[in-house]
Motif scaffolding. Structure first.
Motif, PDB file in Angstrom:
ATOM      1  N   ASP A  57     -20.929  69.460  41.491  1.00 31.28           N
ATOM      2  CA  ASP A  57     -19.853  70.899  40.450  1.00 31.28           C
ATOM      3  C   ASP A  57     -20.501  72.603  40.563  1.00 31.28           C
ATOM      4  N   ILE A  58     -21.713  72.950  41.111  1.00 29.33           N
ATOM      5  CA  ILE A  58     -22.015  73.929  41.416  1.00 29.33           C
ATOM      6  C   ILE A  58     -21.073  73.822  43.561  1.00 29.33           C
ATOM      7  N   ALA A  59     -21.175  72.891  43.486  1.00 29.77           N
ATOM      8  CA  ALA A  59     -20.687  73.224  45.174  1.00 29.77           C
ATOM      9  C   ALA A  59     -19.521  73.461  45.078  1.00 29.77           C
ATOM     10  N   ARG A  60     -18.916  72.829  44.215  1.00 26.20           N
ATOM     11  CA  ARG A  60     -17.097  73.258  44.192  1.00 26.20           C
ATOM     12  C   ARG A  60     -16.171  74.529  43.396  1.00 26.20           C
ATOM     13  N   LEU A  61     -17.469  74.290  42.587  1.00 26.68           N
ATOM     14  CA  LEU A  61     -17.394  76.294  42.291  1.00 26.68           C
ATOM     15  C   LEU A  61     -17.246  77.047  42.862  1.00 26.68           C
ATOM     16  N   LEU A  62     -18.824  77.092  44.125  1.00 24.57           N
ATOM     17  CA  LEU A  62     -18.506  78.297  45.163  1.00 24.57           C
ATOM     18  C   LEU A  62     -17.597  77.795  46.574  1.00 24.57           C
ATOM     19  N   ARG A  63     -17.297  76.475  46.704  1.00 25.20           N
ATOM     20  CA  ARG A  63     -16.314  76.306  47.442  1.00 25.20           C
ATOM     21  C   ARG A  63     -15.087  77.312  47.133  1.00 25.20           C
ATOM     22  N   GLY A  64     -14.871  77.044  45.839  1.00 24.62           N
ATOM     23  CA  GLY A  64     -13.398  78.194  45.211  1.00 24.62           C
ATOM     24  C   GLY A  64     -13.377  79.447  44.801  1.00 24.62           C
TER      25      GLY A  64
ATOM     26  N   GLY B 160     -25.825  77.394  37.151  1.00 22.93           N
ATOM     27  CA  GLY B 160     -24.764  76.624  37.415  1.00 22.93           C
ATOM     28  C   GLY B 160     -23.439  77.344  36.110  1.00 22.93           C
ATOM     29  N   TYR B 161     -24.009  78.484  35.289  1.00 23.35           N
ATOM     30  CA  TYR B 161     -23.920  78.642  34.269  1.00 23.35           C
ATOM     31  C   TYR B 161     -22.913  79.943  34.876  1.00 23.35           C
ATOM     32  N   ASP B 162     -24.447  80.486  35.527  1.00 23.29           N
ATOM     33  CA  ASP B 162     -23.894  81.420  36.227  1.00 23.29           C
ATOM     34  C   ASP B 162     -22.513  82.092  36.822  1.00 23.29           C
ATOM     35  N   ILE B 163     -22.909  80.581  38.088  1.00 20.59           N
ATOM     36  CA  ILE B 163     -22.110  80.559  39.059  1.00 20.59           C
ATOM     37  C   ILE B 163     -20.590  80.658  38.842  1.00 20.59           C
ATOM     38  N   ALA B 164     -20.224  80.240  37.532  1.00 17.89           N
ATOM     39  CA  ALA B 164     -18.662  79.552  36.522  1.00 17.89           C
ATOM     40  C   ALA B 164     -18.445  81.115  36.147  1.00 17.89           C
ATOM     41  N   ARG B 165     -19.341  81.782  35.448  1.00 16.67           N
ATOM     42  CA  ARG B 165     -19.065  82.651  35.026  1.00 16.67           C
ATOM     43  C   ARG B 165     -18.159  83.809  36.409  1.00 16.67           C
ATOM     44  N   PRO B 166     -18.827  84.344  37.032  1.00 18.71           N
ATOM     45  CA  PRO B 166     -17.847  85.658  38.090  1.00 18.71           C
ATOM     46  C   PRO B 166     -16.339  84.519  38.187  1.00 18.71           C
TER      47      PRO B 166
ATOM     48  N   GLY C 129     -14.796  81.937  37.005  1.00 13.08           N
ATOM     49  CA  GLY C 129     -13.531  82.177  36.028  1.00 13.08           C
ATOM     50  C   GLY C 129     -13.148  80.730  35.491  1.00 13.08           C
ATOM     51  N   ARG C 130     -14.025  79.845  35.987  1.00 14.59           N
ATOM     52  CA  ARG C 130     -14.146  78.216  35.566  1.00 14.59           C
ATOM     53  C   ARG C 130     -15.034  77.661  35.109  1.00 14.59           C
ATOM     54  N   PRO C 131     -14.503  76.357  33.997  1.00 16.68           N
ATOM     55  CA  PRO C 131     -15.721  76.268  33.483  1.00 16.68           C
ATOM     56  C   PRO C 131     -17.140  75.844  33.651  1.00 16.68           C
ATOM     57  N   HIS C 132     -18.359  75.746  33.109  1.00 16.74           N
ATOM     58  CA  HIS C 132     -19.449  75.451  33.477  1.00 16.74           C
ATOM     59  C   HIS C 132     -19.642  74.115  32.878  1.00 16.74           C
TER      60      HIS C 132
END
Length: 270
Positions: free
Chosen positions: A24-31, A146-152, A154-157
């Motif tokens: 889940d974290i990797a998907r947030l980063l790749r976007g 993961g929560y921190d990464i989701a915030r900037p 703009g995606r759900p944690h």
């Protein structure tokens, strides 16, 4: 106690939760188009947060394999200083390689746990623990960042009740180590903490010293009934307890309900 998955020393569901959280974290980063953006509430950028998480997952994998290295002395200040030194020595800030490293090192930690690389108690930045507690530590750390990464971005944690409950073995072990000595000095109180729809545990302060147990005290002074995701975010210093109460995410009762607002202030997250 939960049954362990076949071939794994970890409690049922923990292996899967760690793998899913890393992905889940990797998907947030790749976007993420830009990793230089700041992370709300932290002094780090998105790239620095991801780099720290990649480094931490690698350290967890080394510990699970029976190795590891010193990373502070377990106090919040020393861990923060060790984090800063490690980041300064690691230059990668690009999304794709960090996403890959986060997943690979989480997998390496699970592989080491499954093959029994470590023999006996494990020395971690937050004290000595067994493999199941180390796994809960890894999950806790990934969920927080993961929560921190989701915030900037703009995606759900990815936090949910099941994943939060799997962090409890680590949180219960760590809580006495992160007591704010100044805030807790001279305090004596008996708390029951209940996660909405799930687990509960007890925290007893005796003259400023905390004892944490899976079973709540027989006569608690104060009971806190907390929405699970809110509980973890408060424990990690990501949510203001006053805002959580105002939103109805924390309910309290007992012989001394006025002790409830003080409870989160008695701890200091690393």
């Amino acid at each position: 106690m939960s049954a362990h998955r076949s071939g794994s020393p970890l409690p049922a569901g923990l292996d899967e939760a760690i793998r899913a959280t890393a992905e889940d974290i990797a998907r947030l980063l790749r976007g993420a188009a830009d990793t230089s953006v700041p992370v709300p509430g932290l002094e780090w950028t998105l790239g620095e947060t991801a780099a720290h998480l990649a480094q931490a997952n690698q350290l967890m994998a080394e510990i699970a394999a029976g190795g590891g290295r010193a990373h502070g002395d377990g106090t919040p200040g020393s861990i923060a200083a060790a984090n800063a030194r490690a980041l300064a020595e690691f230059g990668e800030r690009a999304a794709e390689p960090l996403a890959a490293m986060i997943v690979a090192q989480a997998t390496a930690c699970l592989d080491a746990a499954r093959t029994g690389g470590a023999d006996g108690p494990l020395a971690t930045p937050m004290g000595t623990m067994d493999l199941p507690t180390l796994g809960a530590y890894l999950l806790t750390h990934m969920l927080g960042h993961g929560y921190d990464i989701a915030r900037p971005v703009g995606r759900p944690h990815m936090l949910d009740r099941r994943r939060v409950e799997l962090t409890l073995p680590f949180l219960l072990a760590a809580m006495p180590r992160v007591v704010d000595a100044k805030a807790a000095a001279g305090r004596s109180a008996r708390y029951t903490v209940r996660l909405r729809g799930g687990a509960r545990f007890g925290v007893v302060f005796t003259d400023g010293v905390a004892t944490v147990a899976e079973q709540p005290p027989s006569r608690p002074d104060c009971t806190l009934h907390v929405e699970p995701v809110t509980f973890l975010l408060m424990a990690l210093g990501r949510v203001d307890p006053r805002a959580a109460v105002a939103r109805g995410h924390v309910l309290t009762w007992g012989r001394k309900p006025w002790l409830a607002p003080r409870f989160p202030t008695l701890f200091k997250a690393p």
